[in-house]
Design an enzyme around this catalytic site. Sequence first.
Site, PDB file in Angstrom:
ATOM      1  N   HIS A  83      39.336  40.173  35.841  1.00 19.55           N
ATOM      2  CA  HIS A  83      40.126  40.484  37.032  1.00 19.55           C
ATOM      3  C   HIS A  83      39.975  41.952  37.419  1.00 19.55           C
ATOM      4  CE1 HIS A  83      42.576  40.273  40.463  1.00 19.55           C
ATOM      5  NE2 HIS A  83      43.101  41.389  40.046  1.00 19.55           N
ATOM      6  N   TYR A 132      38.500  45.242  40.869  1.00 12.47           N
ATOM      7  CA  TYR A 132      38.984  46.540  41.381  1.00 12.47           C
ATOM      8  C   TYR A 132      37.988  47.653  41.096  1.00 12.47           C
ATOM      9  CZ  TYR A 132      43.125  43.790  42.038  1.00 12.47           C
ATOM     10  OH  TYR A 132      43.971  42.798  42.431  1.00 12.47           O
ATOM     11  N   HIS A 149      36.652  32.652  48.959  1.00 14.71           N
ATOM     12  CA  HIS A 149      37.491  33.845  48.740  1.00 14.71           C
ATOM     13  C   HIS A 149      36.640  35.063  48.383  1.00 14.71           C
ATOM     14  CE1 HIS A 149      40.351  36.533  46.727  1.00 14.71           C
ATOM     15  NE2 HIS A 149      39.719  36.359  45.581  1.00 14.71           N
ATOM     16  N   PHE A 150      35.718  34.881  47.438  1.00 14.39           N
ATOM     17  CA  PHE A 150      35.092  36.128  46.964  1.00 14.39           C
ATOM     18  C   PHE A 150      33.936  36.604  47.840  1.00 14.39           C
ATOM     19  CE2 PHE A 150      33.118  33.277  43.581  1.00 14.39           C
ATOM     20  CZ  PHE A 150      31.788  33.441  43.942  1.00 14.39           C
ATOM     21  N   HIS A 151      33.484  35.782  48.785  1.00 16.96           N
ATOM     22  CA  HIS A 151      32.531  36.368  49.733  1.00 16.96           C
ATOM     23  C   HIS A 151      33.266  37.202  50.785  1.00 16.96           C
ATOM     24  CE1 HIS A 151      29.654  33.727  47.745  1.00 16.96           C
ATOM     25  NE2 HIS A 151      28.759  34.624  48.146  1.00 16.96           N
ATOM     26  N   ARG A 196      32.497  23.990  43.282  1.00 13.32           N
ATOM     27  CA  ARG A 196      31.630  25.164  43.267  1.00 13.32           C
ATOM     28  C   ARG A 196      30.587  24.957  42.168  1.00 13.32           C
ATOM     29  NH1 ARG A 196      34.823  30.199  40.255  1.00 13.32           N
ATOM     30  NH2 ARG A 196      32.805  31.175  40.548  1.00 13.32           N
ATOM     31  N   ARG A 197      29.583  25.818  42.138  1.00 11.49           N
ATOM     32  CA  ARG A 197      28.577  25.828  41.073  1.00 11.49           C
ATOM     33  C   ARG A 197      27.951  24.452  40.852  1.00 11.49           C
ATOM     34  NH1 ARG A 197      31.443  29.856  36.605  1.00 11.49           N
ATOM     35  NH2 ARG A 197      30.560  31.688  37.563  1.00 11.49           N
TER      36      ARG A 197
HETATM   37 FE1  HAS Z   1      40.082  37.448  43.704  1.00  9.99          FE
HETATM   38  C1  HAS Z   1      38.921  34.694  41.975  1.00  9.99           C
HETATM   39  C2  HAS Z   1      43.304  36.478  43.138  1.00  9.99           C
HETATM   40  C3  HAS Z   1      41.228  40.338  45.232  1.00  9.99           C
HETATM   41  C4  HAS Z   1      36.893  38.753  43.672  1.00  9.99           C
HETATM   42  N1  HAS Z   1      38.265  36.824  42.996  1.00  9.99           N
HETATM   43  C5  HAS Z   1      37.998  35.658  42.328  1.00  9.99           C
HETATM   44  C6  HAS Z   1      36.605  35.598  42.006  1.00  9.99           C
HETATM   45  C7  HAS Z   1      36.034  36.763  42.465  1.00  9.99           C
HETATM   46  C8  HAS Z   1      37.089  37.527  43.085  1.00  9.99           C
HETATM   47  C9  HAS Z   1      34.579  37.184  42.326  1.00  9.99           C
HETATM   48  O1  HAS Z   1      44.780  34.558  41.285  1.00  9.99           O
HETATM   49  C10 HAS Z   1      35.889  34.420  41.326  1.00  9.99           C
HETATM   50  C11 HAS Z   1      35.730  34.600  39.858  1.00  9.99           C
HETATM   51  C12 HAS Z   1      35.020  33.404  39.285  1.00  9.99           C
HETATM   52  O2  HAS Z   1      33.779  33.365  39.368  1.00  9.99           O
HETATM   53  O3  HAS Z   1      35.678  32.485  38.813  1.00  9.99           O
HETATM   54  N2  HAS Z   1      41.920  38.217  44.161  1.00  9.99           N
HETATM   55  C13 HAS Z   1      43.110  37.663  43.856  1.00  9.99           C
HETATM   56  C14 HAS Z   1      44.199  38.499  44.369  1.00  9.99           C
HETATM   57  C15 HAS Z   1      43.600  39.584  44.962  1.00  9.99           C
HETATM   58  C16 HAS Z   1      42.178  39.415  44.808  1.00  9.99           C
HETATM   59  C17 HAS Z   1      45.663  38.235  44.264  1.00  9.99           C
HETATM   60  N3  HAS Z   1      39.229  39.189  44.353  1.00  9.99           N
HETATM   61  C18 HAS Z   1      39.891  40.253  44.926  1.00  9.99           C
HETATM   62  C19 HAS Z   1      38.965  41.316  45.185  1.00  9.99           C
HETATM   63  C20 HAS Z   1      37.740  40.869  44.743  1.00  9.99           C
HETATM   64  C21 HAS Z   1      37.933  39.533  44.224  1.00  9.99           C
HETATM   65  C22 HAS Z   1      39.334  42.632  45.786  1.00  9.99           C
HETATM   66  C23 HAS Z   1      36.426  41.541  44.731  1.00  9.99           C
HETATM   67  C24 HAS Z   1      36.190  42.763  45.103  1.00  9.99           C
HETATM   68  N4  HAS Z   1      40.939  35.881  42.784  1.00  9.99           N
HETATM   69  C25 HAS Z   1      42.280  35.701  42.607  1.00  9.99           C
HETATM   70  C26 HAS Z   1      42.507  34.524  41.746  1.00  9.99           C
HETATM   71  C27 HAS Z   1      41.267  34.014  41.402  1.00  9.99           C
HETATM   72  C28 HAS Z   1      40.299  34.892  42.073  1.00  9.99           C
HETATM   73  C29 HAS Z   1      43.776  33.965  41.302  1.00  9.99           C
HETATM   74  C30 HAS Z   1      40.962  32.819  40.494  1.00  9.99           C
HETATM   75  C31 HAS Z   1      40.728  31.615  41.262  1.00  9.99           C
HETATM   76  C32 HAS Z   1      40.263  30.469  40.391  1.00  9.99           C
HETATM   77  O4  HAS Z   1      41.021  29.503  40.273  1.00  9.99           O
HETATM   78  O5  HAS Z   1      39.159  30.496  39.831  1.00  9.99           O
HETATM   79  C33 HAS Z   1      44.335  40.775  45.588  1.00  9.99           C
HETATM   80  O6  HAS Z   1      43.993  41.947  44.908  1.00  9.99           O
HETATM   81  C34 HAS Z   1      44.052  40.917  47.048  1.00  9.99           C
HETATM   82  C35 HAS Z   1      44.814  42.052  47.690  1.00  9.99           C
HETATM   83  C36 HAS Z   1      44.304  42.347  49.065  1.00  9.99           C
HETATM   84  C37 HAS Z   1      45.037  42.592  50.152  1.00  9.99           C
HETATM   85  C38 HAS Z   1      44.386  42.888  51.472  1.00  9.99           C
HETATM   86  C39 HAS Z   1      44.621  44.331  51.905  1.00  9.99           C
HETATM   87  C40 HAS Z   1      43.810  44.643  53.122  1.00  9.99           C
HETATM   88  C41 HAS Z   1      43.228  45.839  53.361  1.00  9.99           C
HETATM   89  C42 HAS Z   1      42.448  46.004  54.635  1.00  9.99           C
HETATM   90  C43 HAS Z   1      43.313  46.563  55.711  1.00  9.99           C
HETATM   91  C44 HAS Z   1      42.705  46.386  57.040  1.00  9.99           C
HETATM   92  C45 HAS Z   1      42.643  47.360  57.968  1.00  9.99           C
HETATM   93  C46 HAS Z   1      42.004  47.023  59.242  1.00  9.99           C
HETATM   94  C47 HAS Z   1      43.179  48.724  57.766  1.00  9.99           C
HETATM   95  C48 HAS Z   1      46.528  42.606  50.110  1.00  9.99           C
HETATM   96  C49 HAS Z   1      43.369  47.000  52.442  1.00  9.99           C
HETATM   97  C50 HAS Z   1      42.927  47.207  60.377  1.00  9.99           C
HETATM   98  C51 HAS Z   1      42.516  46.316  61.408  1.00  9.99           C
HETATM   99  C52 HAS Z   1      43.355  45.710  62.276  1.00  9.99           C
HETATM  100  C53 HAS Z   1      43.421  44.236  62.267  1.00  9.99           C
HETATM  101  C54 HAS Z   1      44.168  46.431  63.258  1.00  9.99           C
HETATM  102 CU    CU Z   2      41.529  37.826  39.431  1.00  8.47          CU
END
Ligand code: HAS
Ligand code: CU
Length: 573
Positions: A249, A253, A399-401, A462-463
Amino acid sequence: MPRVLRAIAPYDGWKGGGQVSTSVVYNPSKFELPEDQLKLIKWPIYFGFTLFVVGAIMGLEQALDHAGIRLIPYMPGINSYYQGLTLHGVINALVLTTAFANGFMSLTTARGLSRPLNKPLLQLAWWLLVVGVLLAAFAMFTGNANVLFTFYPPLEAHWTFYVGLALVVISTWVTSANQLITLSAWRKEHPGERIPLLAFTSIATYVMWDFASVGIAIEVVFLLIPWSFGLLAGADPLLSRTLFWFTGHPIVYYWLLPVYVSWYTLIPKQVGGALFSDRFTRVAFVMFILLIPVGFHHQYVDPGITQGFKFTSTVMTFGIFFPSLMTAFAVMYALEIGGRRAGGNGLIGWFFKIPWGDPSVCAQVLAMIVFLLGGLSGLMNASYDMNLIVHNTAFIPGHFHLTVGTAVVLSYMGICYWMVPYFEKRKLWSRKLALVQSVLWFVGVLIMSRGLMMGGLLGMPRRTDLALAPYAANLPEWHIAGILTGIGGAILFTSAVCFFIELGMTIFAGEPEATREDIPFTATVQAPESSGWEPNLDRLRYWVVTGVVLTVLVYGPVLLAHMPPTFVAGLQP
Ligand code: HAS
Ligand code: CU
């Protein structure tokens, strides 16, 4: 303006001027690294993108496979779907990210502290990366490591795969040591001063990773390497998965935080705005160090981990959501200041006034927008009941793309649009091509992830080599999902080709420039305080110790209950 709008747009008309006080680097007027150090910083980045050519080709193959088109028979040296998928995942998610972070975070640390790094350590990190990647590549290209990027036992790879990846991880530790040695030298000369924000965020990224990578290091060194040499009778799948996901996980980050460094400390300047608060930024980075032990949210369906610990992980995952929400707020505000200074008005008028014609800005803001969707889908994954529906389905690659595949990689590309001209003292070859590339990536990933997520919700696994799966033909509701995935993937591949052309042409044929423009760092509206509680934010070791205590509380009982390990024989796919 209606009252409610006035209330949420209190800064309408405020240009953020006058109050901007402190730069995020120690010496804002001038600092340039010696050429030999700059080379050791740019090589890993170029190396990562060179390998990404293979990763991108394998990506096209994966995406088209979902649409029923098999490219594997036409790919020399690639004998199976799993070999292609392993190359795709390992190169894109593990190698490109590490190579980019090692280079970029070394550059930002040096610029932040405005002093050179330790050259022998830069050299060591570079060679460890190269040798490690070559060893792992040998195993993957010869078909001796078809274990996917999570390399779960009892799937077994050739020892060169594990040793290679171990060397890659050691190269990140050497990079971190270099940062810390440089920081310590800076601190000796500046006792009691706050660490400049650009250096703080870059160093905190690697400190978080040093701590997070312990799980995978134990897994690889004590379980997988001895097993691959025949020194252990077998592998313990649950123990390995638990150690893997302890790192797996926070590794996301480690991929993301270099991008946050850019979004917090560079993008505000690039859009003509400013970063609102120094303290707020440091708190967000510290939270990533504190909330490491959430890996069980990848193991909700694994046996051997009690519901209580899975629930703890769910709660903490919702906690680690916050620093990203904070980032969304802070970065959006920086964009708003820039847009208003450029004459944008009203609730959203500022958004259209940010410099969209600058490819570095365009790529990164599009990446942010995609990350809003990526973050939301992360929260869905993290919610236990929903996870039972989406786990191991195509929803997860959907999700991860959006996250690593776009928020991170499209931002890397955007960063390259100023950084490669900076390295080479040349102008970007074609602004237009870079803009087209960014927009294509944005459109491509939205289509592809839409397809994958739709398929996942309909049970598409997947996979899996879907083009060969006989049951797929009997499930017409999967067709449109597969076709969207294929079309989106083909657009992403086209975008990657544009990127490679842009990068190559800038390096070899960009118009030379006499001087090197400094990197685009911002100033903060609220400067760091040198008294009160705030300086404690810089004492990273306290945050690491607190994170370790939390980790022992969450992982200690699970690991103890599992001892002694139960070894099973391996499978060579
Ligand atoms: Fe994830 C699975 C939960 C973030 C990557 N994630 C994966 C896998 C990858 C991955 C590669 O809870 C697959 C692993 C595998 O092969 O099995 N993920 C989360 C959660 C977050 C999260 C809660 N993941 C990421 C990030 C990744 C990433 C970052 C890569 C860099 N993920 C999971 C969970 C799984 C999972 C389960 C397991 C699923 C399963 O069953 O296998 C959080 O950290 C996300 C927080 C993000 C936000 C968004 C903030 C937005 C921002 C942009 C602001 C936009 C602006 C534009 C300023 C709260 C900062 C303004 C524009 C206007 C519209 C005006
Ligand atoms: Cu995770």
